[in-house]
Scaffold this motif. Structure first.
Motif, short mmCIF file in Angstrom:
data_model
loop_
_atom_site.label_atom_id
_atom_site.label_comp_id
_atom_site.label_asym_id
_atom_site.label_seq_id
_atom_site.Cartn_x
_atom_site.Cartn_y
_atom_site.Cartn_z
N SER A 145 8.60 7.99 -6.93
CA SER A 145 8.51 9.43 -6.70
C SER A 145 9.08 10.21 -7.87
O SER A 145 8.55 11.27 -8.24
CB SER A 145 9.24 9.80 -5.40
N LYS A 161 10.69 3.34 -3.74
CA LYS A 161 9.97 4.58 -3.47
C LYS A 161 10.60 5.75 -4.23
O LYS A 161 9.89 6.59 -4.80
CB LYS A 161 9.97 4.88 -1.97
N ASN A 175 4.58 1.84 1.61
CA ASN A 175 5.77 2.24 0.85
C ASN A 175 6.00 3.75 0.88
O ASN A 175 6.96 4.25 0.29
CB ASN A 175 5.70 1.74 -0.60
N THR A 177 3.03 1.01 -9.20
CA THR A 177 2.86 0.28 -7.93
C THR A 177 4.19 -0.31 -7.47
O THR A 177 5.14 -0.44 -8.25
CB THR A 177 1.84 -0.86 -8.10
N THR A 199 0.84 -1.20 0.00
CA THR A 199 0.00 0.00 0.00
C THR A 199 0.88 1.25 0.00
O THR A 199 2.07 1.20 0.34
CB THR A 199 -0.92 0.04 1.23
N THR A 200 0.27 2.38 -0.34
CA THR A 200 1.04 3.63 -0.32
C THR A 200 1.37 4.05 1.11
O THR A 200 2.34 4.78 1.34
CB THR A 200 0.27 4.76 -1.03
N VAL A 224 4.63 6.30 -0.55
CA VAL A 224 4.52 7.08 -1.78
C VAL A 224 3.44 8.14 -1.57
O VAL A 224 2.33 7.84 -1.13
CB VAL A 224 4.18 6.17 -2.97
N THR A 237 0.55 10.51 -2.47
CA THR A 237 -0.51 10.63 -3.48
C THR A 237 -1.39 11.85 -3.23
O THR A 237 -2.47 11.97 -3.82
CB THR A 237 -1.39 9.37 -3.50
N THR A 261 -4.92 2.24 -0.54
CA THR A 261 -4.46 2.68 -1.86
C THR A 261 -3.20 1.90 -2.23
O THR A 261 -2.26 1.79 -1.43
CB THR A 261 -4.15 4.19 -1.85
N GLY A 264 -1.16 2.30 -5.17
CA GLY A 264 -0.30 2.86 -6.19
C GLY A 264 -0.74 4.27 -6.51
O GLY A 264 -1.61 4.84 -5.85
N THR A 265 -0.14 4.82 -7.54
CA THR A 265 -0.48 6.18 -7.95
C THR A 265 -0.53 6.24 -9.47
O THR A 265 0.29 5.63 -10.14
CB THR A 265 0.54 7.19 -7.38
#
Length: 411
Positions: free
Chosen positions: A321, A317, A119, A303, A115-116, A121, A123, A140, A142-143
């Motif tokens: 990013s 990450k 990790n 992801t 999940t974000t 990340v 969003t 969530t 991914g982005t």
């Protein structure tokens, strides 16, 4: 970080045949995460881009910034989810996986993705309606790297000869009135794809959602109204019978003949539109009573798959990013013919190319096919939906009966 469930993963393999609607051609050699030798793997669904492409160079640049070498592998879109599931079974997942947005929930429910929150990340800048396509169970996974969707292309000359002002097309009633005028002027009305595959569902969803229908109730009065609209267009000769077998490509070819007033199609046809040889415009798909209908989003999510070695997440990450930074999203959106997933980059796109404004408006109103927490239920629902569309348009059943049967099959 939790590990994936073998039982859920096996079940997900059976669901990973979800057909995407903007897929590309061939696959490249596979290869998951390597030993910690400074090489990190990225899998993507863009085999059309070679090593010299802007996309491949961007991956290399992000690797350099992260202090690692990126090993990129490109797969056909329809193969990538199966490859990702099998790699997870073998504990050989890519460090970064770029996958079509409806597949995210399948991989997430199989335990393949982090999940974000896990990790870390960010969003926060992503439009909520686009981010929802990568959410399952309140988490969530991914982005988005970009989005495309559907809108109405229109032929300005055909509308002018029919005495139709495009500004008058604001809802279903005014669109149908425009189609009637076009037919009376001796031209053809509208073309779209209603084929019995995911493409057919993809193209029907703006009308389905635009009526206020929900995928959890295929037999609602709103859903029946949407299917009755399409059926009525065929009966009146506003749309050709060929839509039953049309893919989005063959539907576009009909519009490109210059005889049609409107065509429902996607952002990916913009280059072809410039070559069509006639003056065209783009209009967001109208909802039943006005405003922009929610069209389904296409496009991919970046992801981070689950790894046996949690030490790899920090670099993963950094790669994610970098790929989804404001500067690089602008580059990526241009390269992939996407609308960016953040308002800041969308504004830059509109300033650089005003023709993208209706597409940006359409993306802002768009909706993920697996949103509403449908997850892996979506493929079954979609299949019954396209079967209902086929049945009604062929005259085999009424819209109400076809959708009633579809809902019973889903249950």
């Amino acid at each position: 970080m939790r590990r994936f469930s073998g039982r859920r993963l096996t079940a997900a393999v059976a669901l990973s045949t979800l057909v995407t609607v903007t897929g590309t051609a061939c696959s490249a050699d596979s290869g998951g995460a390597t030993a910690d030798d400074g090489t990190y793997s990225v899998w993507d669904p863009y085999p059309q881009f070679d090593k010299k492409s802007v996309w491949a160079k961007l991956l290399d640049e992000c690797g350099t910034k992260a202090g690692v070498k990126v090993k990129r592998t490109a797969f056909d879109t329809s193969d990538l989810s199966n490859k990702a599931l099998l790699a997870a079974q073998q504990d050989n997942s890519a460090d970064v996986l770029i996958v079509d947005n409806p597949v995210v929930s399948t991989l997430a429910e199989a335990g393949v993705l982090t999940t974000t929150d896990e990790n870390q990340v960010d969003t926060s800048a992503v439009d909520d309606n686009l981010l929802a396509a990568g959410q399952s169970g309140g988490k969530t996974y991914g982005t988005p790297i970009g989005a495309n969707t559907l809108a109405l292309y229109y032929n300005k000359d055909v509308l002018k000869k029919a005495g139709v002002e495009v500004s008058s097309v604001k809802d279903w009633e005014s669109l149908t009135a425009a189609l009637e005028k076009v037919k009376q002027a001796g031209k053809k009305g509208i073309t779209f794809s209603a084929i019995g595959t995911e493409e057919g569902s993809f193209q029907f969803l703006p009308w389905f959602w635009g009526a206020g229908a929900k995928l959890t109730a295929l037999d609602s009065a709103e859903a029946t109204a949407a299917l009755s609209l399409w059926q009525g267009w065929l009966k009146e000769g506003y749309a050709p019978n060929s839509v039953i077998n049309n893919t989005q490509t063959t539907s576009w070819q009909e519009f490109a003949s210059g005889d049609y007033a409107f065509a429902e199609n996607g952002t990916w046809q913009l280059a072809n539109a410039e070559k069509a040889g006639f003056d065209y415009g783009v209009l967001p798909l109208p909802a039943a009573r006005g405003g922009n209908a929610a069209a389904p989003t296409g496009g991919e999510f970046v992801t981070v798959p689950v790894q046996g070695d949690p030490g790899r997440y920090a670099v993963a990450k950094k790669l994610v990013s970098c790929l989804t930074s404001t500067e690089n999203l602008n580059t990526t959106a241009t390269t992939l013919s996407y609308v960016a997933p953040t308002g800041e980059v969308q504004a830059k796109q509109a300033a650089a190319n005003p023709a993208l404004k209706p597409w940006i408006d359409s993306v802002k109103a768009a909706k993920g096919r697996t949103s509403d927490d449908l997850g892996t239920e979506y493929p079954q629902i979609s299949e019954q939906l396209w079967k209902a569309v086929q049945s009604a348009l062929s005259g085999a059943q009424s819209p109400k009966d076809a959708l009633g049967e579809a809902q019973s099959a889903v249950k």
